[in-house]
Write a protein that holds these residues in place. Structure first.
Motif, PDB file in Angstrom:
ATOM      1  N   LEU A  15       0.832  -1.203   0.000  1.00  0.00           N
ATOM      2  CA  LEU A  15       0.000   0.000   0.000  1.00  0.00           C
ATOM      3  C   LEU A  15       0.863   1.249   0.000  1.00  0.00           C
ATOM      4  CD1 LEU A  15      -2.675   1.615   0.468  1.00  0.00           C
ATOM      5  CD2 LEU A  15      -2.322   1.230   2.919  1.00  0.00           C
ATOM      6  N   ALA A  16       1.869   1.285   0.871  1.00  0.00           N
ATOM      7  CA  ALA A  16       2.680   2.498   1.048  1.00  0.00           C
ATOM      8  C   ALA A  16       4.164   2.159   1.041  1.00  0.00           C
ATOM      9  CB  ALA A  16       2.301   3.188   2.355  1.00  0.00           C
ATOM     10  N   PRO A  17       4.751   1.915  -0.141  1.00  0.00           N
ATOM     11  CA  PRO A  17       6.183   1.600  -0.220  1.00  0.00           C
ATOM     12  C   PRO A  17       7.040   2.707   0.379  1.00  0.00           C
ATOM     13  CG  PRO A  17       5.095   1.205  -2.332  1.00  0.00           C
ATOM     14  CD  PRO A  17       4.108   1.936  -1.467  1.00  0.00           C
ATOM     15  N   LYS A  18       8.174   2.325   0.936  1.00  0.00           N
ATOM     16  CA  LYS A  18       9.062   3.303   1.567  1.00  0.00           C
ATOM     17  C   LYS A  18       9.538   4.368   0.592  1.00  0.00           C
ATOM     18  CE  LYS A  18      11.120   0.582   5.331  1.00  0.00           C
ATOM     19  NZ  LYS A  18      12.399   0.023   5.843  1.00  0.00           N
ATOM     20  N   HIS A  19       9.766   3.988  -0.668  1.00  0.00           N
ATOM     21  CA  HIS A  19      10.344   4.965  -1.593  1.00  0.00           C
ATOM     22  C   HIS A  19       9.368   6.077  -1.976  1.00  0.00           C
ATOM     23  CE1 HIS A  19       8.662   1.869  -4.405  1.00  0.00           C
ATOM     24  NE2 HIS A  19       8.342   2.926  -5.113  1.00  0.00           N
ATOM     25  N   SER A 209       8.189  -1.006  -7.473  1.00  0.00           N
ATOM     26  CA  SER A 209       7.477  -1.530  -6.313  1.00  0.00           C
ATOM     27  C   SER A 209       7.132  -3.010  -6.438  1.00  0.00           C
ATOM     28  CB  SER A 209       6.197  -0.723  -6.067  1.00  0.00           C
ATOM     29  OG  SER A 209       5.357  -0.747  -7.199  1.00  0.00           O
ATOM     30  N   VAL A 210       7.054  -3.544  -7.663  1.00  0.00           N
ATOM     31  CA  VAL A 210       6.689  -4.962  -7.819  1.00  0.00           C
ATOM     32  C   VAL A 210       7.830  -5.799  -8.400  1.00  0.00           C
ATOM     33  CG1 VAL A 210       4.271  -4.324  -8.176  1.00  0.00           C
ATOM     34  CG2 VAL A 210       5.716  -4.783 -10.162  1.00  0.00           C
ATOM     35  N   GLN A 211       8.997  -5.183  -8.654  1.00  0.00           N
ATOM     36  CA  GLN A 211      10.083  -5.901  -9.310  1.00  0.00           C
ATOM     37  C   GLN A 211      10.465  -7.187  -8.578  1.00  0.00           C
ATOM     38  OE1 GLN A 211      13.720  -3.667 -10.266  1.00  0.00           O
ATOM     39  NE2 GLN A 211      14.892  -5.451  -9.619  1.00  0.00           N
ATOM     40  N   ARG A 212      10.710  -7.076  -7.291  1.00  0.00           N
ATOM     41  CA  ARG A 212      11.133  -8.252  -6.521  1.00  0.00           C
ATOM     42  C   ARG A 212      10.064  -9.329  -6.538  1.00  0.00           C
ATOM     43  NH1 ARG A 212      12.946  -8.146  -0.111  1.00  0.00           N
ATOM     44  NH2 ARG A 212      13.352 -10.382   0.082  1.00  0.00           N
ATOM     45  N   LYS A 213       8.821  -8.932  -6.343  1.00  0.00           N
ATOM     46  CA  LYS A 213       7.720  -9.893  -6.335  1.00  0.00           C
ATOM     47  C   LYS A 213       7.567 -10.569  -7.694  1.00  0.00           C
ATOM     48  CE  LYS A 213       2.758 -10.162  -5.335  1.00  0.00           C
ATOM     49  NZ  LYS A 213       1.548  -9.356  -4.965  1.00  0.00           N
ATOM     50  N   ALA A 214       7.725  -9.779  -8.769  1.00  0.00           N
ATOM     51  CA  ALA A 214       7.582 -10.331 -10.116  1.00  0.00           C
ATOM     52  C   ALA A 214       8.690 -11.328 -10.429  1.00  0.00           C
ATOM     53  CB  ALA A 214       7.581  -9.199 -11.144  1.00  0.00           C
ATOM     54  N   VAL A 215       9.924 -11.008 -10.042  1.00  0.00           N
ATOM     55  CA  VAL A 215      11.043 -11.920 -10.296  1.00  0.00           C
ATOM     56  C   VAL A 215      10.864 -13.209  -9.501  1.00  0.00           C
ATOM     57  CG1 VAL A 215      13.523 -12.267 -10.006  1.00  0.00           C
ATOM     58  CG2 VAL A 215      12.667 -10.108 -10.953  1.00  0.00           C
ATOM     59  N   GLN A 216      10.417 -13.098  -8.255  1.00  0.00           N
ATOM     60  CA  GLN A 216      10.175 -14.295  -7.451  1.00  0.00           C
ATOM     61  C   GLN A 216       9.096 -15.165  -8.072  1.00  0.00           C
ATOM     62  OE1 GLN A 216       9.302 -12.562  -3.606  1.00  0.00           O
ATOM     63  NE2 GLN A 216      11.424 -12.723  -2.915  1.00  0.00           N
ATOM     64  N   ALA A 217       8.026 -14.537  -8.567  1.00  0.00           N
ATOM     65  CA  ALA A 217       6.946 -15.284  -9.218  1.00  0.00           C
ATOM     66  C   ALA A 217       7.444 -15.954 -10.499  1.00  0.00           C
ATOM     67  CB  ALA A 217       5.783 -14.350  -9.527  1.00  0.00           C
ATOM     68  N   LEU A 218       8.282 -15.231 -11.250  1.00  0.00           N
ATOM     69  CA  LEU A 218       8.871 -15.781 -12.474  1.00  0.00           C
ATOM     70  C   LEU A 218       9.690 -17.034 -12.170  1.00  0.00           C
ATOM     71  CD1 LEU A 218      10.125 -15.784 -15.351  1.00  0.00           C
ATOM     72  CD2 LEU A 218      11.706 -14.026 -14.522  1.00  0.00           C
TER      73      LEU A 218
END
Length: 369
Positions: A15-19, A209-218
């Motif tokens: 919801l509220a990323p640190k960056h 914001s979703v890069q890490r999640k997307a790579v993990q899912a990949l």
């Protein structure tokens, strides 16, 4: 099963990323540890002694608050001071404190959107743009048998968004080659034998914001032992995020009528108003917290009124001279985040035993007589 502290915060930061936070804002974990199971989360505006007592009584071992408890580096930790006693109590009861401030203000669905929603504002824009999302091109090579599975995993993780379009990708068939070395366990072929495989080159876009999640899912969906993928920075700009909101009321109202509505929906006993109470209002700027320095932004946006807190005397005179009306609802109006964040987190943690509570302690320091 209770969620770990890190899991709770990872879900919250969707919801509220640190960056999203403004430079030098004091956010993140300020006290305690997230390396533990969380029985209950208490969402608060401020962390006062009364809020800590509430957390103890409720059995909460994580407080997510809007206002920081540590504003500057500590030179010492003396437990005979008000702040020191507060830290001591938190530590003794193993209660962690995590702060989300301007990142929660900026976030879509955050404090300022909550305020705009309460007033029924539509056609929202930002009072000030502060962050443009960085985009990267993700490229991966997938065997045809798992092409759709990998695509589905990437899109579910949030990849593939361009503006108002989702599930965007480009797919090119081709031939991949590889030679598995000794000790490998290839999904296709065998060690020591050169292979040619019909593959698809998949290109899509991921945000920071979703890069890490997307790579993990990949990696989870891809069948290969070693996955070939690349990430390239892009000049294309992503979504823009900002502080405050500017929007239109469903129907024009007088300043007096809007003032009464603000008192009702924000649950405040009184407000300070600058301007003619009979002036018609249609376009409204809102900003949680202290928003006096954004008066010029509201004027530039064409707002008829700025709804915010902590307006000082000279800013009020400047607004009056410039023809901008003001409704000072007080800094404590940001208490709206307690229920909003609690509801959001509860929905994210529904498959766990971790409970989320909105603090019922009133941290308004002023009395209204």
């Amino acid at each position: 099963m209770f969620a770990k502290g890190q899991t709770v915060i990872q879900l919250f930061e969707q919801l509220a990323p640190k960056h999203y936070a403004m430079p030098d804002d004091k956010i993140g974990l300020q006290l305690g540890s997230l390396q533990k199971e969380i029985q209950k989360v208490l969402v608060a505006l401020d962390v006062t002694d009364e809020v800590v007592e509430e957390a103890i009584q409720q059995g909460a071992n994580l407080i997510i608050a809007h206002h920081a408890i540590i504003f500057r580096p500590l030179a010492h930790l003396q437990t005979d001071t008000p702040a020191g006693r507060l830290y001591e109590k938190l530590i003794k009861h193993d209660i962690a404190v995590y702060i989300a401030h301007t990142n929660l203000d900026v976030a879509e669905g955050g404090v300022n959107d909550m305020m705009a929603d309460k007033l029924g504002l539509t056609e929202l824009t930002h009072l000030e743009d502060v962050h443009t999302e960085k985009l990267q091109k993700l490229v991966v090579f997938v065997p045809e048998t798992h092409h759709q599975a990998v695509l589905d995993a990437l899109f579910t993780a949030g990849a593939g968004g361009i503006g108002q379009y989702s599930h965007c990708s480009f797919n090119i068939p081709g031939t991949g080659t590889f030679l598995p070395q000794e000790g490998t366990h290839p999904f296709i072929g065998e060690a020591g034998k050169f292979e040619r495989v019909e593959e698809v080159r998949v290109e899509t876009i991921v945000t920071a914001s979703v890069q890490r999640k997307a790579v993990q899912a990949l990696l989870k969906a891809h069948p290969y032992e070693e996955v070939a993928y690349d990430l390239y920075p892009m000049d294309l700009k992503g979504r823009v995020f900002g502080l405050g909101r500017v929007g239109k009321l469903p129907a024009a109202a007088t300043l007096r009528e809007l003032t009464e509505l603000a008192k009702q929906v924000f649950d405040v006993p009184s407000v300070r108003v600058v301007g003619d109470l009979e002036q018609p209002i249609r376009k409204v700027a809102v900003l949680g917290g202290s928003g006096g320095r954004y008066m010029r932004h509201a004027l530039f946006a064409g707002a008829d009124v700025l709804v915010t807190g902590d307006i000082d005397y000279h800013t009020a005179h400047d607004a009056l001279a410039a023809g901008l009306t003001l409704i000072d609802v007080g800094h404590n109006v940001e208490k709206i985040m307690k229920r909003g964040v609690a509801d959001y987190l509860a929905a994210q943690l529904v498959k766990t035993d971790t409970q989320v509570l909105a603090s019922e302690v009133n941290t308004e320091p002023f009395q209204f007589l």
